[in-house]
Design an enzyme around this catalytic site. Structure first.
Site, mmCIF file in Angstrom:
data_model
loop_
_atom_site.group_PDB
_atom_site.id
_atom_site.type_symbol
_atom_site.label_atom_id
_atom_site.label_comp_id
_atom_site.label_asym_id
_atom_site.label_seq_id
_atom_site.Cartn_x
_atom_site.Cartn_y
_atom_site.Cartn_z
ATOM 1 N N GLU A 21 -9.381 25.631 -17.901
ATOM 2 C CA GLU A 21 -9.071 24.318 -18.469
ATOM 3 C C GLU A 21 -8.359 23.440 -17.453
ATOM 4 O O GLU A 21 -8.601 22.230 -17.378
ATOM 5 C CB GLU A 21 -8.195 24.474 -19.709
ATOM 6 N N ILE A 72 -0.786 20.957 -25.662
ATOM 7 C CA ILE A 72 -0.963 19.561 -26.036
ATOM 8 C C ILE A 72 0.325 19.025 -26.672
ATOM 9 O O ILE A 72 0.562 17.828 -26.681
ATOM 10 C CB ILE A 72 -2.181 19.362 -26.968
ATOM 11 N N PRO A 163 49.078 12.154 -31.573
ATOM 12 C CA PRO A 163 48.261 13.348 -31.793
ATOM 13 C C PRO A 163 48.416 13.873 -33.222
ATOM 14 O O PRO A 163 49.441 13.647 -33.862
ATOM 15 C CB PRO A 163 48.800 14.353 -30.770
ATOM 16 N N ARG A 201 36.918 19.564 -19.324
ATOM 17 C CA ARG A 201 37.415 19.836 -20.681
ATOM 18 C C ARG A 201 37.545 21.343 -20.870
ATOM 19 O O ARG A 201 36.618 22.109 -20.578
ATOM 20 C CB ARG A 201 36.425 19.267 -21.718
ATOM 21 N N ARG A 210 43.463 17.474 -24.215
ATOM 22 C CA ARG A 210 42.127 17.561 -23.609
ATOM 23 C C ARG A 210 41.899 16.362 -22.694
ATOM 24 O O ARG A 210 42.405 15.265 -22.957
ATOM 25 C CB ARG A 210 41.054 17.641 -24.687
ATOM 26 N N ASP A 213 37.264 14.233 -25.141
ATOM 27 C CA ASP A 213 36.738 14.735 -26.404
ATOM 28 C C ASP A 213 35.694 13.750 -26.894
ATOM 29 O O ASP A 213 35.983 12.558 -27.059
ATOM 30 C CB ASP A 213 37.883 14.854 -27.422
ATOM 31 N N ASP A 215 32.835 13.260 -29.951
ATOM 32 C CA ASP A 215 32.363 13.761 -31.239
ATOM 33 C C ASP A 215 31.305 12.841 -31.824
ATOM 34 O O ASP A 215 31.446 11.609 -31.782
ATOM 35 C CB ASP A 215 33.518 13.856 -32.244
ATOM 36 N N LEU A 229 27.757 22.150 -36.174
ATOM 37 C CA LEU A 229 27.555 20.698 -36.178
ATOM 38 C C LEU A 229 27.521 20.177 -37.610
ATOM 39 O O LEU A 229 26.672 20.594 -38.404
ATOM 40 C CB LEU A 229 26.254 20.329 -35.448
ATOM 41 N N PHE A 241 42.450 7.075 -36.201
ATOM 42 C CA PHE A 241 42.134 6.866 -34.788
ATOM 43 C C PHE A 241 40.630 6.859 -34.527
ATOM 44 O O PHE A 241 40.192 6.457 -33.453
ATOM 45 C CB PHE A 241 42.836 7.913 -33.898
#
Length: 271
Positions: A21, A72, A163, A201, A210, A213, A215, A229, A241
């Site tokens: 092919e 394909i 924090p 990180r 850190r 970060d 998210d 997740l 925040f």
């Protein structure tokens, strides 16, 4: 949205699992459905405000002829990606790739694969409280925008926040951005982790300090709950925040779980 359809584009190319092919080649048939807004083009009768389907046919033909894929499925993926990257007006594309001469030693009309790919809208939260925090956030924005499968559309102002989580540490610099992406949620998550790693990180202390970060807060209207997740982000409604910078760039986008806008969610936690 409107649609432009291309049907029955025949291309002779060299794709397949078998060596014959790849050497001898065979006929393929491609259908493409392009989702875009054609109203201005139609009102003005102006090709420059639409998608030139002759150019799209040439692009498809080049992808098919200039590459050799075993599957394909791979050919279809490459066609879809090239079209979406080449034409800003096209928001979604469906590619159907037919292989009428498939060597399966049985009588069939054709073997085909059909895929739909599109630009997705995601909202990403950014945070840092180690080293050059602004440099880390600015760098992440640039790295996202530099990737071919991502387009940064809006970036909030960065704000200083205290924090959370009970770990003694420096204040954070936080922000949010709006992103268009061709990545799936998991592909986007992997890419965000790579950017975090590039900024050194380390995941040592939960809720700890850190360098960077990133998210996924929202991704289209997707609702998913997996071990690694969760979308929408499980803590978004409790995090000023996140909500404050997100409200700056997308106040009326809604949480698909409860239908509340970001502006409404922010007002609720500020009472």
């Amino acid at each position: 949205m409107d649609k432009i359809s291309i049907r029955g584009l025949e291309v002779f190319a060299n794709h397949g699992v078998f060596k014959e092919e790849n050497v001898l080649g065979q006929k393929f048939i491609v259908n493409a459905e392009l989702v875009c807004d054609t109203r201005i083009a139609g009102k003005e009768d102006n090709l420059e405000k639409s998608v030139n389907y002759a150019e799209v046919c040439n692009l498809i033909t080049k992808v098919m002829r200039n590459n050799t894929f075993k599957l394909i499925e791979a050919a279809a993926e490459n066609i879809a990606e090239k079209i979406l990257l080449e034409y800003d007006l096209i928001r979604e594309v469906t590619i159907t790739l037919k292989k009428p001469w498939a060597p399966i030693m049985m009588s069939v009309d054709t073997v085909e694969v059909s895929i739909t790919r599109k630009w997705h809208r995601a909202y990403i939260a950014l945070g840092s409280n180690m080293g050059d925090s602004k440099g880390h956030l600015d760098g992440a924005v640039k790295e996202l925008d530099a990737d071919k499968c991502c387009r940064v559309k809006k970036v909030s102002e960065f704000i200083v926040t205290e924090p959370v989580g009970g770990v003694e540490q420096d204040d954070f610099l936080n922000g949010c951005l709006e992103l268009e992406t061709l990545y799936t949620p998991y592909e986007l998550l992997d890419f965000l982790h790579k950017i975090e790693q590039a900024h050194n990180r380390e995941r040592i202390v939960h809720w700890g300090p850190r360098t960077l970060d990133l998210d996924i807060i929202l991704y289209d209207d997707v609702v998913m709950y997996e071990d690694d997740l969760i979308i929408p982000h499980i803590e978004m409604e409790n995090r000023e925040f996140v909500l404050k910078p997100l409200c700056e760039i997308a106040p009326y986008i809604k949480n698909p779980v409860n239908g509340k806008s970001i502006k409404q969610l922010l007002s609720e936690i500020q009472k």
